[in-house]
Motif scaffolding. Sequence first.
Motif, short mmCIF file in Angstrom:
data_model
loop_
_atom_site.label_atom_id
_atom_site.label_comp_id
_atom_site.label_asym_id
_atom_site.label_seq_id
_atom_site.Cartn_x
_atom_site.Cartn_y
_atom_site.Cartn_z
N GLN A 221 0.83 -1.20 0.00
CA GLN A 221 0.00 0.00 0.00
C GLN A 221 0.86 1.26 0.00
N VAL A 222 0.33 2.30 -0.64
CA VAL A 222 0.95 3.62 -0.60
C VAL A 222 -0.13 4.63 -0.26
N THR A 223 0.27 5.77 0.26
CA THR A 223 -0.67 6.84 0.53
C THR A 223 -0.62 7.83 -0.62
N ILE A 224 -1.77 8.10 -1.22
CA ILE A 224 -1.83 9.11 -2.28
C ILE A 224 -1.83 10.47 -1.59
N PRO A 225 -0.89 11.33 -1.92
CA PRO A 225 -0.82 12.63 -1.25
C PRO A 225 -2.14 13.41 -1.36
N GLN A 226 -2.43 14.18 -0.33
CA GLN A 226 -3.69 14.92 -0.24
C GLN A 226 -3.90 15.84 -1.44
N ASN A 227 -2.87 16.55 -1.87
CA ASN A 227 -3.05 17.48 -2.99
C ASN A 227 -3.39 16.72 -4.29
N VAL A 228 -2.87 15.51 -4.44
CA VAL A 228 -3.20 14.70 -5.62
C VAL A 228 -4.64 14.21 -5.53
N ARG A 229 -5.04 13.73 -4.35
CA ARG A 229 -6.43 13.27 -4.16
C ARG A 229 -7.41 14.40 -4.43
N GLU A 230 -7.12 15.58 -3.91
CA GLU A 230 -8.02 16.73 -4.10
C GLU A 230 -8.10 17.12 -5.57
N SER A 231 -6.97 17.17 -6.26
CA SER A 231 -6.99 17.59 -7.67
C SER A 231 -7.67 16.56 -8.57
N MET A 232 -7.64 15.28 -8.17
CA MET A 232 -8.28 14.24 -8.96
C MET A 232 -9.72 13.98 -8.52
N GLY A 233 -10.12 14.57 -7.39
CA GLY A 233 -11.48 14.35 -6.89
C GLY A 233 -11.66 12.98 -6.26
N ALA B 116 -5.79 6.50 -12.50
CA ALA B 116 -6.93 7.24 -13.03
C ALA B 116 -8.14 6.94 -12.16
N LYS B 117 -8.92 7.94 -11.89
CA LYS B 117 -10.16 7.77 -11.14
C LYS B 117 -11.18 7.16 -12.10
N THR B 118 -11.82 6.08 -11.69
CA THR B 118 -12.84 5.46 -12.54
C THR B 118 -14.18 6.12 -12.30
N GLU B 119 -14.95 6.23 -13.32
CA GLU B 119 -16.25 6.90 -13.23
C GLU B 119 -17.39 5.91 -13.00
N SER B 120 -17.12 4.64 -13.18
CA SER B 120 -18.20 3.65 -13.12
C SER B 120 -18.48 3.12 -11.73
#
Length: 81
Positions: free
Chosen positions: A8-20, A41-45
């Motif tokens: 596991q890795v932690t996705i940095p907060q600024n990346v999570r926020e910018s990707m929604g 990539a964030k999945t839309e489904s």
Amino acid sequence: MRVTSKGQVTIPQNVRESMGILPAQSEIEFLQDENGRWYIAKTESYQKKTSRFRTANKAGKLTMSTDEIMALTRGESWPSS
């Protein structure tokens, strides 16, 4: 970025926020391009699954009295109303 023993890795907060990407609401996928680079990539489904117990609760209608239900579970004839 450090990888845990569980992979596991932690996705940095600024990346999570910018990707929604929202905790417990978002899904991501890993994509590889023709050059071998990996991307997330964030999945839309993604659809939140509703508990089968919550949907069953709304589907059923109670039309029997407690005495009728107890008689039915005991194999007895229904009490007269």
